[in-house]
Design an enzyme around this catalytic site. Structure first.
Site, PDB file in Angstrom:
ATOM      1  N   GLU B  60       0.804  -1.230   0.000  1.00  0.00           N
ATOM      2  CA  GLU B  60       0.000   0.000   0.000  1.00  0.00           C
ATOM      3  C   GLU B  60       0.829   1.268   0.000  1.00  0.00           C
ATOM      4  OE1 GLU B  60      -0.730  -2.685   1.646  1.00  0.00           O
ATOM      5  OE2 GLU B  60      -2.727  -3.204   0.919  1.00  0.00           O
ATOM      6  N   HIS B 129     -11.772  -5.395   8.671  1.00  0.00           N
ATOM      7  CA  HIS B 129     -12.466  -5.134   7.415  1.00  0.00           C
ATOM      8  C   HIS B 129     -13.726  -4.332   7.697  1.00  0.00           C
ATOM      9  CE1 HIS B 129     -10.111  -8.827   6.652  1.00  0.00           C
ATOM     10  NE2 HIS B 129     -10.054  -8.457   5.393  1.00  0.00           N
TER      11      HIS B 129
END
Ligand code: TPP
Ligand code: TPP
Ligand code: MG
Ligand code: MG
Lengths: 330, 327, 327, 330
Positions: B60, B129
């Site tokens: 990322e 999540h």
């Protein structure tokens, strides 16, 4: 026929059968999880299927009573060997209060148990890798002699944390085994679009450590590599990077449809090399496993799983109010 | 005007902007052949090819950093973070770099990047999540943080974000993706970043919120109308920098304010609204400024009863509005 | 009782805790032979050796991550981040890992780590050696964020942090290091984390602040006393989780509240205090809740006039207190 | 005597003198900065001293009218070649409004100028490395043919961003030159406690790229390596990792005292290998530089620096209120 591989490694019939049993148990739990997921009984599965041989080969070379395991989400084969039971894993699948990993707080596959020296893991990939180095550094400070094995996928080897941790371990020559389960894909991205070198183990030289790539379908080869790595670690010769080549036989998770990014032929080919099939064959050919033993093993596992499923399905969730517990020590 | 769901509005905005400006490109994990794990980029790979719908390695900080470089060069990258939770490795690139490049270079360089990320819970995503990440970024001048609530706003705000000369973080509630539907014009339009929007007019209580919670507020308002309670709903839309004028106006409008977020309470972005009200509207208030938020625990657990206990919903909002109305 | 400067109190706390518990060790960049770029670890390398005063590679995520691992094992690492600004590469380890490990493991594992970092400006450090990072972490349950203002508190709070069973971020104002002096007992003592402290009693205006700004507030209060303005100064000390009870009490005490931070205004940790007051003390207030903070620009510039324009100081606080007193 | 190195490289008298001039200019600016710092006139210096040969060798192999430079704080030699003037750098040292890098907002050494294709840098090390990859990726999308050179220290090669960016560039075969100026120390930490491999360039194989380590005191050797890397980049052969071995002749910065971590003997030894000394000798031995030319060069540089210092000292700071400008586009 020259000396068989297991003989050279000093592995005996009982151990070998134990390895197969753990591999099979992991596989069958996972298969059951998919059924439960498709039946709407559990929300999520992330699979070990295709990785069991590598996982079990690796942990067989460790000492679960002193070494530390920092696994990633696919490592059902590893945590079983380190003491997690079928029931424990079913409790996790159903997110029940009795789940020893997290009391149902985390998704399945987020292993952890202090009792079993399995260090709690999270979802952001590769964060466990520096933790393994931290355990090893603590061991060095405390003059302990354990090794730490931490695992991750080939895609995850591109995270900064892998690099920083591997270098740290290399500089301080810490007994860490960096165990990369290369299954050719990170969700949909194939390995050649993921890593710029041929093999993840090529990265070992960046950190002054030993590196090798092993057939992940051959648990004996993996055992040997990890055994040597653990020996090096205990001897003060520093960390190792072991890469196993396997194939993920399922979609990435129960939320994934793998047909958009890989062919059925490719998956079928991989099934033929499945370590569970080839290791069973290895044992049978060498008369280390009879047909009856095999059948009994399957039956026993099946029964354990049935019972565990039932127990977990009937078990309670944690109370809603416990959502508030354990933010800080109290 | 066509009805569209939330995620189709994302795809539509991306597609239209990529057609409009060939400097726009998408990068992220699994955005290519797979079309994204939520299918936000579906069809784009086929239409625009692998260079403009770029599958990146699993890293990322590189996604953000490469995007920032390409943006400084003059392109308009749209970086997808697979889950907001997984932006954390990219925080240094976002906060030290994207946010500060214009300022530190005395306006010589700029970073017109958009970073999209699904946030929020209620989908059995467990701790990692389900998170709301906006509070982390909502104290960093140089960034803009946008959280749309309707498909209409999604399309208009995402287009505005892509065209914006500064870095925009664009959070999309993942539960909204297929749950929330609404009218979305097929024409090109933008919705201005930085302006809140009154999603419902009312007289008794003002709810200020954003993202999926706007729908909880609207549903609650609908129900409460039967009881004779009239609710004003301000959708903050851009949570940073906040539309302070709209907050003050909406606060004065009813004098009773409920701030709602799905995020945990202490340190949430609601605090800026609360502080603004405490600073500007003290003598216009008829009741304490209430905050309705998740409990202060690290993130949403997985097991259903725990997730439900954590998660915001219509009932919780309804109850809080009623209490405030009765104050 | 000996007078000590701020940074000596840091060194003293480290030394005493390392003597007391051989599980305590320090790791970071240049903490070894050099004794740290600010000399916080001076003498420790010689006394405790290279394994317990560990020079790490230049990699903050590893410093945090290795520290977290060692803490889970059962040691008590004190990680030094060379500048708070350079903690950003470690944000994922701090927020996803350290903060969530106890919770996600259902209390099976814990992370008794302390992360020390010099923060703050006024020393010509420019954008990247002057930042206040607390707002970034002050919405993450599982963390504690401590910012001491006096040498006494430094020693007591740092000892408390090291002994704390949970992760503590410990920010030290780098301008305070050699500027701020005070009495520091040579004995062992701790100051409890999580409790604010009244640093001066007063009746007209309450200033709530932390870190170096406490001294600006105290100096301003001293000056204003001559004018007949009596100032109450609450040192927040732990900015997360906030001592809400102390905030409410101090707010009610005078009814006029000035919140002061060196950080930029929007989204600062002051907002939690403001929101708490708006939620709890509405009818006790005699004036709007004022926030005095840096302008909303990415960080402090280097050139003197610009740095000064950005930086908090006694005069700015004095002016704000006076205005509030006259409200 | 066989063909001299510069002949083989096709570098002529004028270019060679230009290289020396840039090296000397950088050195002398830096020396002036230290004097100004010690006189209390500027708050901070971070030095190029010892790195000039490597820096100038490298950029001489680039095309400043089309390539991009993403330097780190020591790269005064590089930015001079890319168009930054002595006066510009003095303005930065004094933090004046006319500083083209940041208008006095950043510390000296934080280079950036769009006009000169020098991409703005910050203090957290290694963040510029992914940016270089982003420029190169943009070039690939736009079918441009420039290369990007980004530089960093050996300590900084341990940051996650280095790893993630290098891998990204490797996978997409982007024309990026990763230029590591190894000066044996990261502040006080020596290279053997910093990186676990022998050479930073050993890391190239992790990213499927070419890697080599060069004597950083030899600008011609560095020129050659970077020229080849740039050619490879333009030819679509992907990124390279070039490591130069130099020595930092000053403390880390004006805030550092290096006596606590390295011996004076070590520093004195390094001074003997100083690239400015050896390159001057190289040119003189081969009659590429006369004594008069040398003296004129020194005098001219000195004069430029004197003038620039004076101009910068007299120049204004930005207005205090401009602190508020340029947070967003307006
Ligand atoms: C930091 C982070 N980014 C993205 C994800 C989403 N994600 C989960 S697994 C995965 C792929 C991992 O691939 P690999 O490392 O090869 O392991 P595999 O699943 O193939 O075993 C991704 C992208 C994540 N969990 N963490
Ligand atoms: C992320 C980050 N951590 C720490 C620092 C503080 N710091 C500045 S330079 C430096 C050493 C850099 O060493 P190296 O990369 O070898 O470059 P050199 O200074 O030797 O040229 C450190 C630790 C920083 N600037 N950024
Ligand atoms: Mg994989
Ligand atoms: Mg160095």
């Amino acid at each position: 026929m020259s000396e068989a591989k297991h003989e050279r490694l000093g592995l005996e019939r009982q151990q070998l059968q134990g390895m197969l049993q753990t591999m099979l148990t992991a596989r069958k739990i996972d298969e059951r999880m998919w059924l439960l997921n498709r039946a709407g009984k559990i929300p999520f599965v992330i699979s070990c299927q295709g990785h069991e041989a590598a996982q079990v080969g690796a942990v067989t070379a460790l000492r679960p009573d002193e070494d530390y395991l920092l696994p990633y989400y696919r490592d059902m084969g590893m945590v079983l060997h380190f003491g997690m039971t079928v029931k424990d894993l079913m409790m996790a699948g159903f997110a029940r209060a009795e789940d020893p990993n997290s009391g149902g707080r985390q998704m399945p596959g987020h292993f952890g148990s202090k009792k079993h020296r399995i260090v709690t893991g999270s979802s952001p990939v590769t964060t466990q890798v520096p933790h393994a180095v931290g355990f090893a550094m603590a061991g060095k400070i405390k003059k302990e002699n354990f090794v730490c094995l931490t695992s991750f996928g080939e895609g995850s080897s591109n995270q900064g944390d892998f690099h920083e941790a591997a270098n740290f371990a290399g500089v301080h020559r810490l007994p860490v085994i960096f165990f990369c389960e290369n299954n050719h894909y990170a969700i949909s991205v194939p390995v050649d679009r993921q890593i710029a070198c041929e093999r993840v183990s090529d990265r070992a030289s960046s950190y002054g450590m030993h590196g090798e790539t092993i057939d992940g379908n051959d648990p004996l080869a993996v055992y040997e590599a990890v055994k040597n790595a653990a020996d090096r670690g205990r001897d003060g010769a520093g960390p190792s990077l072991i890469e196993t080549m396997s194939y993920r036989l399922t979609p990435h998770s129960s939320d994934d449809d793998d047909r958009s990014y890989r062919s059925r032929d490719e998956v079928d080919d991989a099934r033929k090399k499945d370590g569970i099939v080839t290791f069973t064959e290895y044992l049978k050919t060498r008369e280390l496993l009879t047909d009856t033993e095999e059948k009994d093993m399957h039956d026993a596992i099946q029964q354990t799983i049935d019972e565990a499923t039932e127990a977990a399905e009937e078990a309670a969730y944690a109370e809603a109010e416990t959502t508030l517990d354990h933010v800080y020590h109290s | 005007m066509a009805t569209s769901n939330f995620i189709s509005a994302v795809t539509q905005a991306l597609k239209e902007e990529m057609e409009r400006d060939d400097g726009v490109f998408v990068l992220g994990e699994d955005v290519g052949a797979k079309g994204g794990v939520f299918r936000a980029t579906e069809g784009l790979y086929e239409q625009f090819g692998e260079l403009r719908v770029l599958d990146t390695p699993l890293a990322e900080s590189a996604i953000a950093g490469v995007g920032i470089g390409a943006a400084m060069y003059g392109l308009r990258p749209v970086a997808e973070m697979q889950f907001a939770d997984f932006m954390l490795p990219a925080v240094n690139q976002i906060i030290s770099e994207a946010a500060k490049i214009r300022y530190r270079s005395n306006n010589d360089w700029d970073v017109p990047i958009t970073v999209r990320a699904p946030y929020g819970g209620g989908i059995h995503g467990a701790l990692y999540h389900s998170q709301s990440l906006e509070a982390l970024f909502a104290s960093t001048p140089g960034l803009k943080v946008v959280i749309p609530s309707t498909p209409y706003d999604v399309k208009g705000l995402l287009k505005a974000a892509i065209r914006d000369p500064d870095p925009v973080l664009f959070f999309e509630h993942k539960k909204a993706y297929r749950l929330i539907k609404g009218e979305v014009p097929e024409e090109d339009y933008t919705v201005p970043i930085g302006t809140a929007d009154v999603k419902r007019e009312g007289e008794d209580v003002t709810v200020m919120t954003y993202g999926l919670c706007v729908h909880f507020a609207l549903e609650a308002a609908e129900k409460l109308e039967a009881e004779g309670i009239s609710t004003h709903v301000l959708d903050l839309r851009t949570v940073y920098p906040l539309d302070h004028a709209a907050v003050v106006e909406a606060a004065r409008h009813t004098g009773k304010i409920l701030l709602v977020t799905e995020d945990n309470k202490e340190g949430s972005v609601l605090n800026e609204a609360a502080a603004t009200i405490a600073e500007n509207c003290l003598f216009d208030l008829d009741a304490p400024v209430e905050r309705l938020a998740a409990p202060d625990v690290p993130a949403m657990p997985y097991a259903s009863p725990l997730e439900k206990h954590y998660m915001m919903n219509t009932e919780k909002v309804e109850k809080a509005i009623r209490e405030l109305a009765e104050f």
